[in-house]
Scaffold this motif. Sequence first.
Motif, PDB file in Angstrom:
ATOM      1  N   LEU A  62       0.759  -1.304  -0.401  1.00 56.48           N
ATOM      2  CA  LEU A  62      -0.205   0.244  -0.010  1.00 56.48           C
ATOM      3  C   LEU A  62       0.765   1.606  -0.312  1.00 56.48           C
ATOM      4  O   LEU A  62       2.503   1.222   0.211  1.00 56.48           O
ATOM      5  N   SER A  63      -0.036   2.163  -0.300  1.00 54.47           N
ATOM      6  CA  SER A  63       1.146   3.300  -0.420  1.00 54.47           C
ATOM      7  C   SER A  63       1.741   4.200   0.850  1.00 54.47           C
ATOM      8  O   SER A  63       2.713   4.993   0.563  1.00 54.47           O
ATOM      9  N   ALA A  64       0.546   4.134   1.581  1.00 51.76           N
ATOM     10  CA  ALA A  64       1.385   4.054   2.964  1.00 51.76           C
ATOM     11  C   ALA A  64       1.882   3.329   4.457  1.00 51.76           C
ATOM     12  O   ALA A  64       2.216   4.286   5.268  1.00 51.76           O
ATOM     13  N   HIS A  65       2.266   2.775   3.966  1.00 49.19           N
ATOM     14  CA  HIS A  65       2.936   1.650   5.142  1.00 49.19           C
ATOM     15  C   HIS A  65       3.791   1.838   5.385  1.00 49.19           C
ATOM     16  O   HIS A  65       4.475   1.484   6.582  1.00 49.19           O
ATOM     17  N   LEU A  66       5.091   2.891   4.953  1.00 48.15           N
ATOM     18  CA  LEU A  66       5.848   3.340   5.066  1.00 48.15           C
ATOM     19  C   LEU A  66       5.632   4.910   6.294  1.00 48.15           C
ATOM     20  O   LEU A  66       6.971   5.352   6.663  1.00 48.15           O
ATOM     21  N   ALA A  67       4.931   4.730   6.241  1.00 46.63           N
ATOM     22  CA  ALA A  67       5.111   6.620   6.442  1.00 46.63           C
ATOM     23  C   ALA A  67       5.227   6.619   8.108  1.00 46.63           C
ATOM     24  O   ALA A  67       5.277   5.817   8.970  1.00 46.63           O
ATOM     25  N   GLY A  68       5.372   8.077   8.048  1.00 49.18           N
ATOM     26  CA  GLY A  68       5.723   8.748   9.935  1.00 49.18           C
ATOM     27  C   GLY A  68       7.027   7.479   9.731  1.00 49.18           C
ATOM     28  O   GLY A  68       8.277   8.624  10.728  1.00 49.18           O
ATOM     29  N   ARG A  69       8.560   7.390   8.888  1.00 52.75           N
ATOM     30  CA  ARG A  69       9.857   6.679   9.153  1.00 52.75           C
ATOM     31  C   ARG A  69      10.167   7.770   8.251  1.00 52.75           C
ATOM     32  O   ARG A  69       9.932   7.997   6.870  1.00 52.75           O
ATOM     33  N   ASP A  70      11.141   8.041   8.922  1.00 52.27           N
ATOM     34  CA  ASP A  70      12.420   9.339   8.322  1.00 52.27           C
ATOM     35  C   ASP A  70      13.239   8.695   6.906  1.00 52.27           C
ATOM     36  O   ASP A  70      13.981   9.327   6.758  1.00 52.27           O
ATOM     37  N   TRP A  71      12.965   7.645   6.605  1.00 55.67           N
ATOM     38  CA  TRP A  71      14.053   6.272   5.480  1.00 55.67           C
ATOM     39  C   TRP A  71      12.539   5.953   4.021  1.00 55.67           C
ATOM     40  O   TRP A  71      11.053   5.976   4.964  1.00 55.67           O
ATOM     41  N   GLN A  72      13.404   5.807   3.931  1.00 55.43           N
ATOM     42  CA  GLN A  72      13.090   5.065   2.480  1.00 55.43           C
ATOM     43  C   GLN A  72      14.138   4.008   1.289  1.00 55.43           C
ATOM     44  O   GLN A  72      14.801   4.890   1.389  1.00 55.43           O
ATOM     45  N   LEU A  73      13.605   2.875   1.597  1.00 50.58           N
ATOM     46  CA  LEU A  73      14.120   2.140   0.691  1.00 50.58           C
ATOM     47  C   LEU A  73      14.602   2.129  -0.815  1.00 50.58           C
ATOM     48  O   LEU A  73      12.811   1.985  -0.393  1.00 50.58           O
ATOM     49  N   SER A  74      14.820   2.111  -1.849  1.00 47.63           N
ATOM     50  CA  SER A  74      14.461   2.324  -2.381  1.00 47.63           C
ATOM     51  C   SER A  74      14.190   0.230  -3.408  1.00 47.63           C
ATOM     52  O   SER A  74      15.175  -0.091  -2.413  1.00 47.63           O
ATOM     53  N   THR A  75      13.942   0.186  -4.581  1.00 53.99           N
ATOM     54  CA  THR A  75      13.093  -0.844  -4.840  1.00 53.99           C
ATOM     55  C   THR A  75      14.225  -1.872  -5.020  1.00 53.99           C
ATOM     56  O   THR A  75      14.822  -2.499  -4.943  1.00 53.99           O
ATOM     57  N   SER A  76      15.514  -0.858  -5.860  1.00 54.73           N
ATOM     58  CA  SER A  76      16.572  -1.400  -6.230  1.00 54.73           C
ATOM     59  C   SER A  76      17.605  -2.242  -5.141  1.00 54.73           C
ATOM     60  O   SER A  76      18.856  -2.883  -4.973  1.00 54.73           O
ATOM     61  N   GLU A  77      17.469  -1.977  -3.775  1.00 55.65           N
ATOM     62  CA  GLU A  77      17.993  -1.769  -2.879  1.00 55.65           C
ATOM     63  C   GLU A  77      17.465  -2.622  -1.915  1.00 55.65           C
ATOM     64  O   GLU A  77      18.487  -4.237  -1.483  1.00 55.65           O
ATOM     65  N   LEU A  78      16.305  -2.918  -2.756  1.00 56.82           N
ATOM     66  CA  LEU A  78      15.531  -4.277  -1.678  1.00 56.82           C
ATOM     67  C   LEU A  78      16.064  -5.651  -2.684  1.00 56.82           C
ATOM     68  O   LEU A  78      15.218  -6.346  -2.112  1.00 56.82           O
ATOM     69  N   ALA A  79      16.432  -4.943  -4.031  1.00 53.25           N
ATOM     70  CA  ALA A  79      16.308  -6.827  -5.137  1.00 53.25           C
ATOM     71  C   ALA A  79      17.382  -6.940  -4.877  1.00 53.25           C
ATOM     72  O   ALA A  79      18.509  -6.849  -4.318  1.00 53.25           O
ATOM     73  N   GLY A  80      17.338  -8.474  -4.691  1.00 52.75           N
ATOM     74  CA  GLY A  80      18.891  -9.593  -3.975  1.00 52.75           C
ATOM     75  C   GLY A  80      18.004 -10.695  -4.761  1.00 52.75           C
ATOM     76  O   GLY A  80      18.051 -11.119  -5.371  1.00 52.75           O
ATOM     77  N   ASP A  81      19.290 -11.579  -4.353  1.00 49.86           N
ATOM     78  CA  ASP A  81      19.603 -13.368  -5.010  1.00 49.86           C
ATOM     79  C   ASP A  81      19.776 -14.138  -3.809  1.00 49.86           C
ATOM     80  O   ASP A  81      19.621 -13.122  -2.502  1.00 49.86           O
ATOM     81  N   TYR A  82      20.040 -15.106  -3.703  1.00 43.80           N
ATOM     82  CA  TYR A  82      20.579 -16.363  -2.877  1.00 43.80           C
ATOM     83  C   TYR A  82      21.345 -16.071  -1.616  1.00 43.80           C
ATOM     84  O   TYR A  82      21.419 -16.479  -0.977  1.00 43.80           O
ATOM     85  N   TYR A  83      22.158 -15.071  -2.101  1.00 41.37           N
ATOM     86  CA  TYR A  83      23.837 -14.761  -2.220  1.00 41.37           C
ATOM     87  C   TYR A  83      23.372 -13.993  -0.647  1.00 41.37           C
ATOM     88  O   TYR A  83      24.062 -13.959  -0.004  1.00 41.37           O
TER      89      TYR A  83
END
Length: 265
Positions: A23-44
Amino acid sequence: LSLHDALPIFRWEVTQTAKTSMLSAHLAGRDWQLSTSELAGDYYNILSTFEKIPSRRLVILGSVGAGKSVLATKLAREVLAKRHSGATVPVILPASTWDLGSDLTGWIAKQLARAHPGLSLRLKTTVGDSISLAHALASNAVLPIIDGFDELPEYARTKLISELNASGSELPLVLTSRPDEYLSAVASVGRPLAQAPVVELLPLYVPEVEEYLQEATSPAVPKRWVEVFALLNSEPRGPLAATLTTPLMLWLCRTIYEHTYNNPK
């Protein structure tokens, strides 16, 4: 599909489905935000991805056989290997054992005591009451990794999401689920799992499938996969490709045909 025989080509990203479930506001109220590229990853790098998240809360989505349980187990082992004194201990909890009659701490305590009967030992509190050692640990010493959220019936999924949110967003946790069941629960509750980014495991690429089958099966039949690979390349969106680009199905295929006397024709 076991941890020791996993496909190291597992990978995930914040797909459109993952974005919808947050949802659009699930991180509301926090002063940080991770980009989608930072959350992408692999098995390792599942551990490094998890450690980027300040809340240490993560939802892993994936279709049937995508590798959710294998990835959750790998994360638990890596967290445990790196754990320092006083840090939480990762505990994998099958969601199917969720007890609607218990709060989150009570449920975790029951599972700890069931797996380790010695934790049923009772301790006296500072106010003279007594609680089990399992309950004491469950309240602040455990990192719950709740696996198979989709295995619960619909009403129980809604209840569990509500209970997890009621427990507070400061509680680190990991939850795995098929996408539709998680989306449905989020829609029913009206909010997602608080402060928990969502990622989704992706299908394998056809070249990865070919490489795995060639390396994981006997080389004594060098042309065994010629017709299979031809069909995969001519119909990359066909039923065979849809099946073999799923890690579990690919592993089953390798298991069946790893011996020289089996032929996939």
